[in-house]
Scaffold this active site. Structure first.
Site, mmCIF file in Angstrom:
data_model
loop_
_atom_site.group_PDB
_atom_site.id
_atom_site.type_symbol
_atom_site.label_atom_id
_atom_site.label_comp_id
_atom_site.label_asym_id
_atom_site.label_seq_id
_atom_site.Cartn_x
_atom_site.Cartn_y
_atom_site.Cartn_z
ATOM 1 C CD GLU A 122 -2.640 -1.515 2.389
ATOM 2 O OE1 GLU A 122 -3.517 -2.396 2.364
ATOM 3 O OE2 GLU A 122 -2.265 -0.954 3.446
ATOM 4 N N GLY A 156 -6.327 -8.791 0.984
ATOM 5 C CA GLY A 156 -7.704 -8.326 1.060
ATOM 6 C C GLY A 156 -8.648 -8.964 0.076
#
Length: 269
Positions: A113, A187
């Site tokens: 990220e 995720g």
């Protein structure tokens, strides 16, 4: 790359790390840490069998540190990022010196990220790894490939190249943790298979050996991350080169995270 057959057989304390990302304020953090501690204690968890690491947001670190110290809770504290700079005009950045004063043991560097949303290059990651080590922090170096990388280059090419650059120039024997996080799994609910994780983690351990020496390779913990949950952790932990997990969403649910930590109690382990 050279490999050391003994590296996969050396006893390494499993490390289960919870990356809270941008979740839980400092008050919520107190309730979470206390409940997790009680849950593990009530379940008879032996704290010397697995190291538990918590990586809260920066604003929670002092609160969690105070709680862990006061109640003698056996959790290691880590930060989610660190500046490449030690001090100076770098608004919004956090020096490794500050983290060390808060008794942080670990710091996550190069998470996908950060690479994706903040444009962190391999060079930036390497500079942050060096900064962490300067201040006595253990970098948890994240590497991994996207779905496009996987299709184009295969599973190990990109993470191996990322790790080689992150370790370049470090002193032999430097202490690091490596986290293999396939970006396509994070995720998504679709984790890599245990075989896939083992294949890449073994190659990453070989990179550590080439860069830091055989002894470092033997003691360095290589984690898997990406849709880790209580239902699949045991499969990963059976693999000789998987030494733990960097857990995202599941680390925010006390009972689920406690079950991941207690993977050794799962049937068939």
């Amino acid at each position: 790359m050279s490999t050391d057959p003994a590296a996969s057989q050396t006893r390494r304390t499993p490390f289960i790390a919870g990356n809270w990302k941008m979740n839980l304020d400092h008050l919520q953090a107190v309730a979470f840490v206390q409940k997790l501690h009680w849950t593990l204690k009530d379940a008879g968890h032996e704290t010397d069998t697995v190291e538990v690491g918590l990586f809260p947001p920066f604003t929670d670190l002092r609160t969690v540190q105070t709680l862990v110290d006061a109640d003698k809770i056996p959790f290691a504290l880590g930060a989610q990022d660190v500046s490449a700079h030690d001090s100076g005009p770098y608004t919004g950045e956090i020096s490794g010196a500050f983290l060390a004063k808060l008794e942080c043991r670990y710091v996550i560097i190069g998470h996908s990220e950060r690479r994706q949303y903040h444009g962190e290059t391999d060079e930036i990651v390497a500079s942050k790894v060096a900064a962490a080590l300067r201040h006595g922090l253990v970098p948890v170096i994240c590497v991994g490939e996207t779905a496009e990388d996987l299709e184009t280059h295969g599973a190990s090419a990109v993470p191996v190249a990322q790790l080689e650059k992150a370790l370049a120039g470090l002193a032999s024997g430097s202490e690091v943790v490596v986290a293999y996080e396939p970006v396509w799994a994070i995720g998504s609910g679709q984790a890599a298979t245990a075989d896939q994780a083992q294949e890449v983690c073994a190659k990453l351990r070989a990179v550590v050996g080439d860069a830091l020496g055989a002894d470092a390779a033997a003691r360095t913990r290589v984690l898997y991350g990406g849709s880790v949950k209580s239902g699949n952790i045991a499969r990963f932990m059976r693999e000789p080169d998987v030494d733990g997990a960097l857990v995202g969403g599941a680390s925010l649910v006390v009972d689920e995270f406690a079950a991941i930590i207690r993977y050794q109690k799962h049937v068939g382990v």
